[in-house]
Design an enzyme around this catalytic site. Structure first.
Site, mmCIF file in Angstrom:
data_model
loop_
_atom_site.group_PDB
_atom_site.id
_atom_site.type_symbol
_atom_site.label_atom_id
_atom_site.label_comp_id
_atom_site.label_asym_id
_atom_site.label_seq_id
_atom_site.Cartn_x
_atom_site.Cartn_y
_atom_site.Cartn_z
ATOM 1 N N ASP A 137 0.866 -1.324 0.125
ATOM 2 C CA ASP A 137 -0.075 0.117 -0.032
ATOM 3 C C ASP A 137 0.824 1.355 -0.064
ATOM 4 O OD1 ASP A 137 -2.376 1.435 0.247
ATOM 5 O OD2 ASP A 137 -1.787 1.912 2.410
ATOM 6 N N GLY A 138 0.709 2.075 -0.940
ATOM 7 C CA GLY A 138 1.563 3.342 -0.982
ATOM 8 C C GLY A 138 1.573 4.172 0.280
ATOM 9 N N ASP A 155 1.419 7.879 -9.382
ATOM 10 C CA ASP A 155 0.856 7.346 -10.849
ATOM 11 C C ASP A 155 -0.429 6.580 -10.460
ATOM 12 O OD1 ASP A 155 0.316 6.778 -13.357
ATOM 13 O OD2 ASP A 155 2.273 5.633 -13.790
ATOM 14 N N SER A 156 -1.416 7.269 -10.142
ATOM 15 C CA SER A 156 -2.627 6.392 -9.576
ATOM 16 C C SER A 156 -3.771 6.138 -10.216
ATOM 17 C CB SER A 156 -3.116 7.177 -8.284
ATOM 18 O OG SER A 156 -3.651 8.245 -8.784
HETATM 19 N N1 SAM Z 1 -1.692 6.141 -15.633
HETATM 20 C C1 SAM Z 1 -3.065 5.440 -15.015
HETATM 21 C C2 SAM Z 1 -4.088 6.317 -14.945
HETATM 22 O O1 SAM Z 1 -3.994 7.604 -14.607
HETATM 23 O O2 SAM Z 1 -5.311 5.727 -15.207
HETATM 24 C C3 SAM Z 1 -2.690 5.093 -13.776
HETATM 25 C C4 SAM Z 1 -1.783 3.741 -14.154
HETATM 26 S S1 SAM Z 1 -1.239 2.432 -12.807
HETATM 27 C C5 SAM Z 1 -1.616 1.086 -13.606
HETATM 28 C C6 SAM Z 1 -2.145 2.931 -11.245
HETATM 29 C C7 SAM Z 1 -1.749 1.714 -10.241
HETATM 30 O O3 SAM Z 1 -1.981 2.328 -8.989
HETATM 31 C C8 SAM Z 1 -2.561 0.489 -10.411
HETATM 32 O O4 SAM Z 1 -1.570 -0.434 -10.804
HETATM 33 C C9 SAM Z 1 -2.935 0.218 -9.065
HETATM 34 O O5 SAM Z 1 -2.677 -1.144 -8.471
HETATM 35 C C10 SAM Z 1 -2.437 1.235 -8.298
HETATM 36 N N2 SAM Z 1 -2.743 1.431 -6.948
HETATM 37 C C11 SAM Z 1 -4.165 1.662 -6.665
HETATM 38 N N3 SAM Z 1 -4.182 2.278 -5.095
HETATM 39 C C12 SAM Z 1 -3.047 1.916 -4.901
HETATM 40 C C13 SAM Z 1 -2.392 2.458 -3.444
HETATM 41 N N4 SAM Z 1 -3.066 2.446 -2.427
HETATM 42 N N5 SAM Z 1 -1.104 1.833 -3.224
HETATM 43 C C14 SAM Z 1 -0.298 1.742 -4.269
HETATM 44 N N6 SAM Z 1 -0.936 1.357 -5.773
HETATM 45 C C15 SAM Z 1 -2.037 1.572 -5.774
#
Ligand code: SAM
Length: 277
Positions: A137-138, A155-156
Site C-alpha cells: 500500500d502506497g 501514478d494512481s
Molecule cells: N496512468 C494511469 C491512470 O491515470 O489511469 C494509472 C496507471 S497505474 C496502472 C495505477 C496503479 O495504481 C494500479 O496499478 C493500482 O494497482 C495502483 N494503486 C491503486 N491504489 C494504490 C495504493 N493504495 N497503493 C499503491 N498503489 C495503488
C-alpha cells in the site's frame, strides 16, 4: 462477432474501441485486470473497466508526469513512484542519468506481473538494476519515509477503490515528510474539463500541505475529456523552472522545454474552476 471494450466516462458518455484480441484477464485481489489488443489504440491495460494506459498515447501521460518534476530538479538521485505498476513512469524516470534508484510501490502485484509479461512497450525499466519494486500500500509505505526522495510521483488509479487513499491530505503530508530538501511531488489529478470540481478539491488538499503547488495539463485522448491535469508541488523549488534539458539521445516523444512551458498555461475557465473558485 465483434468485440468492443467500452468505458463509461460519465453517465451518458462512453468511449468504445474495437478489440482484436483478449490478451490477459484476471480478477486480482484488488481489481479486474484486462489487457486487450485493439484496432485503433494498440495494446491497452484496463482496471475495473477503466483505461489505465494505451500504446497510442501513454508516452504523453508518462513523459509529462515524470519529466516535469524531474527536470525541475538539478540532480535527482532517489525517486519514489506510488502506483505505476504498468512500468511507464519507471521507464521514464530511469532516463535521468543522475538517478541511482527508483522505487515503485504498487498495491497490486498482478499489475506488475502482467506488465512484465504482456506490455513490452512499458516494462523495460523492471529489468534495470536501479529499479526496486515493492508490492504494498502506497500510503503505508510513504508514511515510514523521512527525507529520503528527490521526487515522489503518484501514478494512481482514480480516487475510488484502493486509489482513494492516494488523494488525501494525510497522504500528501506524508509525501512532504518523505521528500529531501529541494524535492518535488507530482501526481495525476483527473479530468479538468469533465470533472473540474474533483480537480479543484484535489488542489485544495495539496495546497494545504505544500507551499508551492502548480497545475499543468497534457492531452491524453483516451482519458475522460481528452485533456488531463497533473500537480507539481514542492517546498520552495519552482516546478516550472527547468534545471536541465533533455537532448535528442533521450528519445522523448512529447516532453520538450517548449511543451513544458505550454503545459503550465491554463485557459481562463480552468484557472477559475480549479484555482479561483
Ligand atoms: N496512468 C494511469 C491512470 O491515470 O489511469 C494509472 C496507471 S497505474 C496502472 C495505477 C496503479 O495504481 C494500479 O496499478 C493500482 O494497482 C495502483 N494503486 C491503486 N491504489 C494504490 C495504493 N493504495 N497503493 C499503491 N498503489 C495503488
Amino acid at each position: 462477432m465483434e468485440l468492443w471494450f467500452t468505458e463509461e466516462w460519465l453517465p451518458g458518455l462512453k468511449l468504445s474501441v474495437r478489440v482484436t484480441a483478449i490478451v490477459f484477464n484476471k480478477k486480482t485481489k484488488f481489481q479486474d485486470l484486462c489487457i486487450y489488443d485493439t484496432e485503433q489504440l494498440g495494446r491497452i491495460l484496463t482496471l475495473d473497466n477503466v483505461i489505465q494506459t494505451t500504446e497510442i498515447d501513454e508516452y504523453i501521460y508518462h513523459e509529462s508526469l515524470v519529466h516535469v518534476p524531474l527536470f525541475a530538479h538539478p540532480s535527482p538521485e532517489r525517486v519514489l513512484i506510488v502506483g505505476g505498476g504498468d512500468g511507464g513512469s519507471l521507464r521514464e524516470a530511469l532516463k535521468h542519468p543522475s538517478v541511482r534508484e527508483v522505487t515503485v510501490v504498487d498495491i497490486d502485484g498482478d499489475v506488475i506481473e502482467a506488465s512484465k509479461a504482456y506490455l513490452p512497450a512499458l516494462n523495460s525499466g523492471f529489468s534495470d538494476p536501479r529499479a526496486k519494486v515493492i508490492v504494498g500500500d502506497g500510503p503505508a509505505f510513504v508514511d515510514k519515509a523521512r527525507s529520503e526522495y528527490d521526487a515522489v510521483i503518484v501514478d494512481s488509479t482514480d480516487p475510488i477503490g484502493p486509489g482513494q487513499a492516494l488523494f488525501t491530505e494525510e497522504f500528501y503530508s506524508s509525501i512532504k515528510r518523505a521528500l529531501r530538501p529541494g524535492g518535488l511531488f507530482a501526481a495525476q489529478t483527473e479530468s479538468p474539463i469533465l470533472m473540474p470540481a474533483v480537480v479543484r478539491d484535489i488542489f485544495r488538499r495539496i495546497g494545504r500541505v505544500f507551499p508551492v503547488a502548480r497545475v499543468f495539463t497534457a492531452p491524453v485522448p483516451t482519458y475522460p475529456g481528452g485533456l488531463w491535469s497533473f500537480a507539481c508541488a514542492s517546498l520552495g523549488t519552482d516546478p516550472n523552472l527547468p534545471a536541465r534539458q533533455p537532448n535528442e539521445a533521450w528519445g522523448l516523444r512529447y516532453y520538450s522545454p517548449e511543451m513544458r512551458e505550454r503545459a503550465f498555461i491554463l485557459n481562463p475557465k480552468m484557472k477559475h474552476d480549479i484555482i479561483e473558485s
